[in-house]
Design a protein around this motif. Structure first.
Motif, PDB file in Angstrom:
ATOM      1  N   TYR A  47      38.348  30.679  16.348  1.00 52.10           N
ATOM      2  CA  TYR A  47      37.336  31.883  15.956  1.00 52.10           C
ATOM      3  C   TYR A  47      36.040  31.688  15.274  1.00 52.10           C
ATOM      4  N   TYR A  48      35.055  31.995  15.716  1.00 47.64           N
ATOM      5  CA  TYR A  48      33.600  31.853  15.349  1.00 47.64           C
ATOM      6  C   TYR A  48      33.010  33.008  14.739  1.00 47.64           C
ATOM      7  N   GLU A  49      31.595  32.774  14.246  1.00 49.15           N
ATOM      8  CA  GLU A  49      31.169  33.911  13.632  1.00 49.15           C
ATOM      9  C   GLU A  49      30.928  34.996  14.407  1.00 49.15           C
ATOM     10  N   ARG A  50      30.714  34.919  15.755  1.00 54.17           N
ATOM     11  CA  ARG A  50      30.637  36.003  16.654  1.00 54.17           C
ATOM     12  C   ARG A  50      31.833  37.005  16.621  1.00 54.17           C
ATOM     13  N   ASP A  51      33.238  36.115  16.428  1.00 51.40           N
ATOM     14  CA  ASP A  51      34.362  36.547  16.464  1.00 51.40           C
ATOM     15  C   ASP A  51      34.612  37.213  15.203  1.00 51.40           C
ATOM     16  N   PHE A  52      34.283  36.875  13.992  1.00 49.51           N
ATOM     17  CA  PHE A  52      34.270  37.532  12.874  1.00 49.51           C
ATOM     18  C   PHE A  52      33.492  38.970  12.847  1.00 49.51           C
ATOM     19  N   LYS A  53      32.329  38.874  13.507  1.00 54.43           N
ATOM     20  CA  LYS A  53      31.372  40.196  13.895  1.00 54.43           C
ATOM     21  C   LYS A  53      32.113  41.059  14.364  1.00 54.43           C
ATOM     22  N   ALA A  54      32.873  40.656  15.795  1.00 51.61           N
ATOM     23  CA  ALA A  54      33.465  41.513  16.538  1.00 51.61           C
ATOM     24  C   ALA A  54      34.634  42.241  15.778  1.00 51.61           C
ATOM     25  N   PHE A  55      35.387  41.351  15.054  1.00 49.69           N
ATOM     26  CA  PHE A  55      36.433  42.035  14.128  1.00 49.69           C
ATOM     27  C   PHE A  55      36.149  42.961  13.198  1.00 49.69           C
ATOM     28  N   ARG A  56      34.848  42.628  12.340  1.00 50.64           N
ATOM     29  CA  ARG A  56      34.542  43.452  11.633  1.00 50.64           C
ATOM     30  C   ARG A  56      34.023  44.803  11.993  1.00 50.64           C
ATOM     31  N   GLU A  57      33.434  44.662  13.214  1.00 54.35           N
ATOM     32  CA  GLU A  57      33.075  46.164  13.773  1.00 54.35           C
ATOM     33  C   GLU A  57      34.180  46.838  14.463  1.00 54.35           C
ATOM     34  N   LEU A  58      34.950  46.083  14.875  1.00 53.75           N
ATOM     35  CA  LEU A  58      36.511  46.817  15.277  1.00 53.75           C
ATOM     36  C   LEU A  58      37.209  47.458  13.906  1.00 53.75           C
ATOM     37  N   LYS A  59      37.180  46.730  12.869  1.00 56.58           N
ATOM     38  CA  LYS A  59      37.939  47.598  11.773  1.00 56.58           C
ATOM     39  C   LYS A  59      37.168  48.385  11.006  1.00 56.58           C
ATOM     40  N   LYS A  60      35.665  48.452  11.273  1.00 58.50           N
ATOM     41  CA  LYS A  60      34.823  49.576  10.893  1.00 58.50           C
ATOM     42  C   LYS A  60      35.020  50.630  11.820  1.00 58.50           C
ATOM     43  N   LEU A  61      35.279  50.600  13.097  1.00 55.64           N
ATOM     44  CA  LEU A  61      35.582  51.814  14.112  1.00 55.64           C
ATOM     45  C   LEU A  61      36.531  52.337  13.479  1.00 55.64           C
ATOM     46  N   LEU A  62      37.869  51.452  13.532  1.00 54.68           N
ATOM     47  CA  LEU A  62      39.158  51.972  13.283  1.00 54.68           C
ATOM     48  C   LEU A  62      39.078  52.744  11.955  1.00 54.68           C
ATOM     49  N   ALA A  63      38.455  52.124  10.874  1.00 52.61           N
ATOM     50  CA  ALA A  63      38.224  52.794   9.639  1.00 52.61           C
ATOM     51  C   ALA A  63      37.769  54.336   9.764  1.00 52.61           C
ATOM     52  N   ASN A  64      36.746  54.398  10.790  1.00 53.18           N
ATOM     53  CA  ASN A  64      36.182  55.787  10.917  1.00 53.18           C
ATOM     54  C   ASN A  64      36.921  56.605  11.866  1.00 53.18           C
ATOM     55  N   SER A  65      38.334  56.376  12.172  1.00 51.54           N
ATOM     56  CA  SER A  65      39.037  57.163  12.952  1.00 51.54           C
ATOM     57  C   SER A  65      38.699  57.166  14.403  1.00 51.54           C
ATOM     58  N   VAL A  66      38.049  56.178  15.045  1.00 55.40           N
ATOM     59  CA  VAL A  66      37.803  56.135  16.339  1.00 55.40           C
ATOM     60  C   VAL A  66      39.275  55.644  16.998  1.00 55.40           C
ATOM     61  N   PRO A  67      39.512  55.999  18.102  1.00 56.21           N
ATOM     62  CA  PRO A  67      40.987  55.663  18.732  1.00 56.21           C
ATOM     63  C   PRO A  67      40.957  54.125  19.221  1.00 56.21           C
ATOM     64  N   PHE A  68      41.998  53.568  18.817  1.00 55.14           N
ATOM     65  CA  PHE A  68      42.111  52.291  19.034  1.00 55.14           C
ATOM     66  C   PHE A  68      41.606  51.706  20.373  1.00 55.14           C
ATOM     67  N   ALA A  69      41.915  52.440  21.622  1.00 56.71           N
ATOM     68  CA  ALA A  69      41.649  51.959  22.929  1.00 56.71           C
ATOM     69  C   ALA A  69      39.938  51.950  22.915  1.00 56.71           C
ATOM     70  N   ASP A  70      39.272  53.072  22.339  1.00 56.76           N
ATOM     71  CA  ASP A  70      37.791  53.201  22.466  1.00 56.76           C
ATOM     72  C   ASP A  70      37.264  52.138  21.625  1.00 56.76           C
ATOM     73  N   SER A  71      37.925  51.879  20.399  1.00 58.19           N
ATOM     74  CA  SER A  71      37.210  50.849  19.647  1.00 58.19           C
ATOM     75  C   SER A  71      37.415  49.301  20.306  1.00 58.19           C
ATOM     76  N   ILE A  72      38.298  49.221  20.783  1.00 57.97           N
ATOM     77  CA  ILE A  72      38.421  47.666  21.737  1.00 57.97           C
ATOM     78  C   ILE A  72      37.569  47.772  22.626  1.00 57.97           C
ATOM     79  N   ASN A  73      37.399  48.936  23.642  1.00 59.48           N
ATOM     80  CA  ASN A  73      36.459  48.855  24.599  1.00 59.48           C
ATOM     81  C   ASN A  73      34.985  48.610  23.970  1.00 59.48           C
TER      82      ASN A  73
END
Length: 177
Positions: A47-73
């Motif tokens: 994992y690199y910095e770009r991956d950290f950014k992706a995971f942070r964004e995913l975590k933020k979306l999930l925390a804001n109740s965005v459905p998992f599939a939509d967050s992943i997309n």
């Protein structure tokens, strides 16, 4: 990415405060949507910095109740490589990185250890104090019992003396008649 330092899943999970199994599940789902991770010669994800950014964004979306599939997309279609490229220090450097959870656990353990030490010291001091109190109480009880026995003995002797005198006077009275 050749100038960036790569991280293994455990380090990423600690940094993101998630479990390694959650990270693995997220990675697999992102790969299904076309996101690619670098892999080493053992086919492990690096994992690199770009991956950290992706995971942070995913975590933020999930925390804001965005459905998992939509967050992943949403994360899979975004280009994190060119967004504020920031190099991260190496895991193998002298600097030690700890997550908030690890720091909390270390502090909690230290507090519990110190609490145990204090409780043991308090328990010992209380035990010593109770033992000293018991000794003093026992000494005072013995002294009180000794004093009571002396008083009983004195009273008994006085009673015997009175009885002897009474007997003597009664005999004289009997003789006078």
């Amino acid at each position: 990415m050749e100038n960036e330092f790569g991280y293994f899943s455990k380090d990423v999970a600690i940094e993101l405060e998630i479990t390694t199994s959650t990270l693995r599940r997220w990675s697999i789902e992102l790969e299904k949507q076309g996101y690619s991770f670098q892999r080493n010669e053992k086919e492990q994800r690096i994992y690199y910095e770009r991956d950290f950014k992706a995971f942070r964004e995913l975590k933020k979306l999930l925390a804001n109740s965005v459905p998992f599939a939509d967050s992943i997309n949403a994360v899979a279609t975004r280009n994190f490589e060119n967004e504020n490229a920031q190099k991260m220090p190496s895991v193998y450097s002298e600097t030690m990185r700890l997550s908030k959870r690890e720091i909390e656990n270390i502090v909690k353990k230290a507090i519990e250890d110190e609490r145990e030490i204090l409780l043991d010291a308090l328990e010992k001091r209380m035990s010593d104090t109770i033992e000293m109190r018991d000794r003093l109480l026992t000494q005072q009880l013995r002294a009180a019992i000794d004093e009571s026995q002396k008083q009983l003995a004195a009273a008994s002797q006085t009673e015997e003396k009175k009885s002897w005198w009474k007997r003597l006077f009664k005999k004289k009275e009997v003789h006078h008649q």
